[in-house]
Design a protein around this motif. Structure first.
Motif, mmCIF file in Angstrom:
data_model
loop_
_atom_site.group_PDB
_atom_site.id
_atom_site.type_symbol
_atom_site.label_atom_id
_atom_site.label_comp_id
_atom_site.label_asym_id
_atom_site.label_seq_id
_atom_site.Cartn_x
_atom_site.Cartn_y
_atom_site.Cartn_z
ATOM 1 N N LEU A 92 0.834 -1.205 0.000
ATOM 2 C CA LEU A 92 0.000 0.000 0.000
ATOM 3 C C LEU A 92 0.870 1.256 0.000
ATOM 4 O O LEU A 92 0.581 2.229 -0.721
ATOM 5 C CB LEU A 92 -0.923 -0.022 1.221
ATOM 6 C CG LEU A 92 -1.928 1.124 1.368
ATOM 7 C CD1 LEU A 92 -2.826 1.207 0.147
ATOM 8 C CD2 LEU A 92 -2.759 0.924 2.630
ATOM 9 N N LYS A 96 1.017 4.238 -2.906
ATOM 10 C CA LYS A 96 0.852 5.659 -2.600
ATOM 11 C C LYS A 96 2.019 6.470 -3.137
ATOM 12 O O LYS A 96 1.841 7.583 -3.665
ATOM 13 C CB LYS A 96 0.722 5.842 -1.077
ATOM 14 C CG LYS A 96 0.658 7.296 -0.621
ATOM 15 C CD LYS A 96 -0.477 8.053 -1.303
ATOM 16 C CE LYS A 96 -0.436 9.536 -0.946
ATOM 17 N NZ LYS A 96 -1.390 10.322 -1.783
ATOM 18 N N VAL A 103 -5.047 7.867 -2.955
ATOM 19 C CA VAL A 103 -5.117 6.427 -2.699
ATOM 20 C C VAL A 103 -5.842 6.215 -1.377
ATOM 21 O O VAL A 103 -5.512 6.840 -0.360
ATOM 22 C CB VAL A 103 -3.715 5.797 -2.637
ATOM 23 C CG1 VAL A 103 -3.809 4.316 -2.264
ATOM 24 C CG2 VAL A 103 -2.996 5.968 -3.966
ATOM 25 N N GLY A 105 -7.137 3.442 1.504
ATOM 26 C CA GLY A 105 -6.950 2.115 2.057
ATOM 27 C C GLY A 105 -8.282 1.531 2.491
ATOM 28 O O GLY A 105 -9.132 2.232 3.055
ATOM 29 N N VAL A 127 -1.666 6.961 3.048
ATOM 30 C CA VAL A 127 -2.881 6.990 2.237
ATOM 31 C C VAL A 127 -3.699 8.233 2.562
ATOM 32 O O VAL A 127 -3.595 8.807 3.647
ATOM 33 C CB VAL A 127 -3.738 5.721 2.441
ATOM 34 C CG1 VAL A 127 -3.033 4.502 1.894
ATOM 35 C CG2 VAL A 127 -4.098 5.534 3.910
#
Length: 344
Positions: A92, A96, A103, A105, A127
């Motif tokens: 993740l 980003k 973005v 999550g 995020v």
């Protein structure tokens, strides 16, 4: 020149097309192509606590198969532990760093403490927002709907206190009073709502005589419920409204915004028609706006929401009766023997 900019969870985005969470977004090259095609934001694939628990259990069970093999070997493996959510969080963070669009999550947990713990870890990746997947597969006949909603609102409050970024709620359509639930969560601080979560449902394989879980893509006919609630919630909640499920074309997006949605999430449309379809949808929206003389989304957002309509039955079941009462529609239908058209 048409302007497609809007706000999602208080975040300015260049248009209303948000790519929803799916396996599609786990490939960084796909995400870069989606951004280039015009996607305004992306929701990364959900972090499922239940999956992490199962993986940890399977790893522990496999490592324990050879314990106490003989007197000299209590175990043939070094002491290892499952990494938990760390792999997901690392991916993740890389997403980003690679994208310029927001973005988000996505989080799906089992225990109260884990919602807060994982939300904090996810926020630390950088995020822009979080999406909490709230649903309850209740098999306890004693548990009440009131207690389920109460638990979810408490979880929302705990997460909101733990992180500084916006938090949206992705809801299932199976609440007794969806408007009441959304209103309470809005008052509890939710920054937005995704309507609705498309849940996997079991089927039965008659040859194998066992359950299986087929993946079914959505179609435009699946978006009617999201459209209905976008129209009911417009001007009645502070959080932003994101319509989900069955958003397949630019026309579908226009309908949702006209009902009152701020944004939409798309997944099945990309699987079916490819990443470039994002650009096609955006072009269709622009073409329609130019033809109608609209320069901004706000020019027609909520135009057909309940709060802006004089017809009190537009969003009620009684509208169906109104349709049946119109003789010109009935004259177009020629019932055959055995038809139960008028009995519904």
């Amino acid at each position: 020149m048409t302007d497609l900019k809007t706000l999602y969870l208080g975040i300015p985005i260049k248009n209303p097309l948000v790519v929803g969470a799916s396996n599609l977004v786990t490939d960084l090259s796909n995400l870069i192509k989606l951004e280039e095609a015009g996607a305004a934001a992306v929701v990364y694939k959900s972090l499922f606590e239940e999956q992490i628990q199962l993986e940890a259990y399977a790893m522990e069970e496999e490592a324990g198969l050879y314990e106490d093999w003989d007197a000299e070997h209590a175990s043939i493996f070094p002491k290892l532990g499952h990494a938990g959510p760390e792999e997901h969080l690392l991916k993740l963070k890389r997403v980003k760093e690679a994208l310029t669009i927001p973005v988000i999550g996505s989080l799906n947990c089992v225990y109260e403490e884990t919602w807060e713990e994982y939300a904090i870890k996810m926020a630390e990746t950088g995020v822009d927002a979080l999406e909490l997947n709230f649903y309850a597969n209740v098999i306890d006949p004693v548990k009440t709907g009131t207690s389920i909603v109460g638990d979810q609102i408490n979880l929302l409050k705990r997460v909101k206190e733990a992180v500084k970024i916006p938090v949206s709620i992705k809801l299932s359509p199976y609440y007794t009073n969806t408007l009441g639930v959304v209103t309470k969560m809005d008052q509890a601080g939710a920054d937005g709502f995704v309507l609705f979560n498309r849940l996997f449902q079991p089927d039965i394989d008659l040859d194998q005589e066992e359950h299986h879980f087929p993946y079914n893509f959505s179609s435009s006919t699946d978006n009617r419920l999201a459209l209905r609630y976008a129209g009911l919630l417009f001007d009645n909640v502070k959080g932003t409204i994101c319509s989900n499920t069955g958003i397949m074309t630019g026309a579908d997006v226009i309908k949702m915004i006209m009902a009152g949605a701020d944004t939409v999430q798309v997944v099945s449309a990309i699987y079916k028609k490819g990443i470039s379809h994002i650009g096609t949808m955006l072009e269709d929206i622009r073409e329609w706006m130019e033809r109608k003389g609209y320069k901004r989304l706000t020019d027609f957002k909520g135009k057909l929401a309940r709060s802006n309509m004089n017809d009190p039955f537009a969003y009620k079941r009684a509208q169906y009766i109104d349709i049946l009462m119109k003789s010109e529609l009935l004259m177009q239908y020629h019932p055959k023997e055995g038809d139960d058209f008028l009995q519904h």
